[in-house]
Design a protein around this motif. Sequence first.
Motif, mmCIF file in Angstrom:
data_model
loop_
_atom_site.group_PDB
_atom_site.id
_atom_site.type_symbol
_atom_site.label_atom_id
_atom_site.label_comp_id
_atom_site.label_asym_id
_atom_site.label_seq_id
_atom_site.Cartn_x
_atom_site.Cartn_y
_atom_site.Cartn_z
ATOM 1 N N THR A 75 -15.253 -27.333 4.659
ATOM 2 C CA THR A 75 -15.886 -28.773 4.875
ATOM 3 C C THR A 75 -14.793 -29.734 4.843
ATOM 4 O O THR A 75 -13.520 -29.598 4.832
ATOM 5 N N VAL A 76 -15.189 -30.897 5.352
ATOM 6 C CA VAL A 76 -14.385 -31.896 5.597
ATOM 7 C C VAL A 76 -13.892 -32.500 4.092
ATOM 8 O O VAL A 76 -12.742 -32.913 4.227
ATOM 9 N N GLU A 77 -14.522 -32.185 3.000
ATOM 10 C CA GLU A 77 -13.948 -32.665 1.694
ATOM 11 C C GLU A 77 -12.694 -31.728 1.513
ATOM 12 O O GLU A 77 -11.735 -32.096 0.934
ATOM 13 N N ASP A 78 -12.875 -30.474 1.872
ATOM 14 C CA ASP A 78 -11.875 -29.322 1.838
ATOM 15 C C ASP A 78 -10.768 -29.697 2.319
ATOM 16 O O ASP A 78 -9.560 -29.609 2.025
ATOM 17 N N ALA A 79 -10.874 -30.133 3.781
ATOM 18 C CA ALA A 79 -9.718 -30.455 4.647
ATOM 19 C C ALA A 79 -8.834 -31.857 4.009
ATOM 20 O O ALA A 79 -7.968 -31.630 4.211
ATOM 21 N N ILE A 80 -9.722 -32.611 3.375
ATOM 22 C CA ILE A 80 -9.124 -33.729 2.733
ATOM 23 C C ILE A 80 -8.494 -33.367 1.631
ATOM 24 O O ILE A 80 -7.367 -34.080 1.584
ATOM 25 N N ARG A 81 -9.011 -32.785 0.756
ATOM 26 C CA ARG A 81 -8.163 -32.436 -0.420
ATOM 27 C C ARG A 81 -6.872 -31.600 0.043
ATOM 28 O O ARG A 81 -5.733 -31.962 -0.596
ATOM 29 N N ARG A 82 -6.925 -30.786 0.884
ATOM 30 C CA ARG A 82 -5.663 -29.973 1.288
ATOM 31 C C ARG A 82 -4.541 -30.844 1.890
ATOM 32 O O ARG A 82 -3.328 -30.766 1.748
ATOM 33 N N THR A 83 -5.136 -31.934 2.852
ATOM 34 C CA THR A 83 -4.223 -32.934 3.329
ATOM 35 C C THR A 83 -3.407 -33.847 2.429
ATOM 36 O O THR A 83 -2.364 -34.072 2.248
ATOM 37 N N LEU A 84 -4.356 -34.282 1.553
ATOM 38 C CA LEU A 84 -3.827 -35.042 0.400
ATOM 39 C C LEU A 84 -2.850 -34.370 -0.608
ATOM 40 O O LEU A 84 -1.955 -35.034 -1.163
ATOM 41 N N ALA A 85 -3.129 -32.867 -0.854
ATOM 42 C CA ALA A 85 -1.975 -32.227 -1.679
ATOM 43 C C ALA A 85 -0.617 -31.972 -0.800
ATOM 44 O O ALA A 85 0.140 -31.771 -1.510
ATOM 45 N N ALA A 86 -0.854 -31.944 0.437
ATOM 46 C CA ALA A 86 0.363 -31.741 1.258
ATOM 47 C C ALA A 86 1.241 -32.824 1.672
ATOM 48 O O ALA A 86 2.266 -32.845 1.943
ATOM 49 N N THR A 87 0.533 -33.934 1.496
ATOM 50 C CA THR A 87 1.191 -35.128 2.216
ATOM 51 C C THR A 87 2.326 -35.591 1.491
ATOM 52 O O THR A 87 2.441 -35.745 0.043
ATOM 53 N N PRO A 88 3.586 -35.996 2.123
ATOM 54 C CA PRO A 88 4.915 -36.298 1.255
ATOM 55 C C PRO A 88 4.694 -37.778 0.755
ATOM 56 O O PRO A 88 5.648 -38.214 0.178
ATOM 57 N N GLN A 89 3.725 -38.556 1.245
ATOM 58 C CA GLN A 89 3.391 -39.760 0.628
ATOM 59 C C GLN A 89 3.297 -39.964 -0.707
ATOM 60 O O GLN A 89 3.644 -40.887 -1.386
#
Length: 412
Positions: A27-41
């Motif tokens: 889902t788009v929420e899953d994709a968002i959570r995965r991205t936020l967890a991996a971002t070096p920001q």
Amino acid sequence: MYSLFRAALVVAVCLPSAALAQGQPLTVEDAIRRTLAATPQTASTTARIEAQTAARTAAGLRPQPSFDVTAENFGIPTGDLYNQFQITGSYSQRIERGGKREARVALADREMDVTRAQAIVIRLDLIAQVQRLYVEVQATEASIGIARQRLTLAKMVEAEVKRRVASAKDPLFAGMRAATGVSEANVDLELAIHARDAALKRLTAMWGGTPTDLSVPNSDFLSFKEEPLGPSKPSPADLAVYAARGARADATINLQTANAKRDPTLSAGPRFIGTGDVALVAGVSLPLGGRRLADARVAEAQAERRRVDADLAVERFTRERAIALAVEKVEETAHEAEAIRDQVIPNADLTLMEVRVGYNRGFFSYVDVSAAQTTLANARARMVDAVRRHREARVELDRLTGRFTELAKGEY
């Protein structure tokens, strides 16, 4: 009749493409959570907060004292007290007035607030990027469904043409053209699958993953009419940045006002005289001048506060206009997609059906069948493009209104 065509269209576009992408639904929420967890920001912001926390600790410390030693009357003693060798040690401490230390700490706190607010905005921009990539995957999935339907129709037409060629009702080149149409449909299907795979790779690259065992469901890709638009107000996260900058400007004004207060320095210590006597000395010092410089710095801080207020007004004005345009674009693209789905495609489908029946009876040529087939394929492709633009407009509206603000806050 239109309801039946709409239902058939959703099945035609969604189900065949979903069959090509077996795996865990993403889902788009899953994709968002995965991205936020991996971002070096996240690590970057955390390190910046830690540095500002250390600066806050330093801002809360008192001025460092000093110890001075002076020597006087070097030379041979003459017996005169004033000519005796003298050594003086003094301990000095500057006394801060006007709440300077509290003002420095408050400014450090406001700096951290600005950092946290900016971090949320950066994460919202990242979320919007993930949403766009997700929409791209869904659109390519729908294109696969259209390509599969086009291939099915091309094969059906080819079979009909072959029967007519075999019975000498059509020339041989008609069969060759029909076979070419099947080849083109096969190529389009391969390209659509490649585009879907590439889009899925771009999406999973946001968190450093791979599309293995993942699939993006697109069963609701065409179901956009029932989705509410939500509040059409500027994103509170974006406005919070200006609020934090305004609070920082207020803290700067308070600090510069406190710095305008003159701080006395008290000193005291013993004096050792060459005769063996010991005396106690004490003193106080006050800085002179500096009033004009202090007033200028306060005026600079006040001007910065007015600039922040002006920037906030500009930002609010710009975003309200952008939201109005985004809402209009969402409604416009939705209307376009619905019109194509409910009016153009059913008519094109019926036209192709009637032309095929007439072709089998000898009333139409293969050119008429090919033209009707192309019209239907173009209408379906145009509908998917309209839905994609509608989804992208929704992404823009989500970003402007801060739909995923709570998800973007995370640990900040």
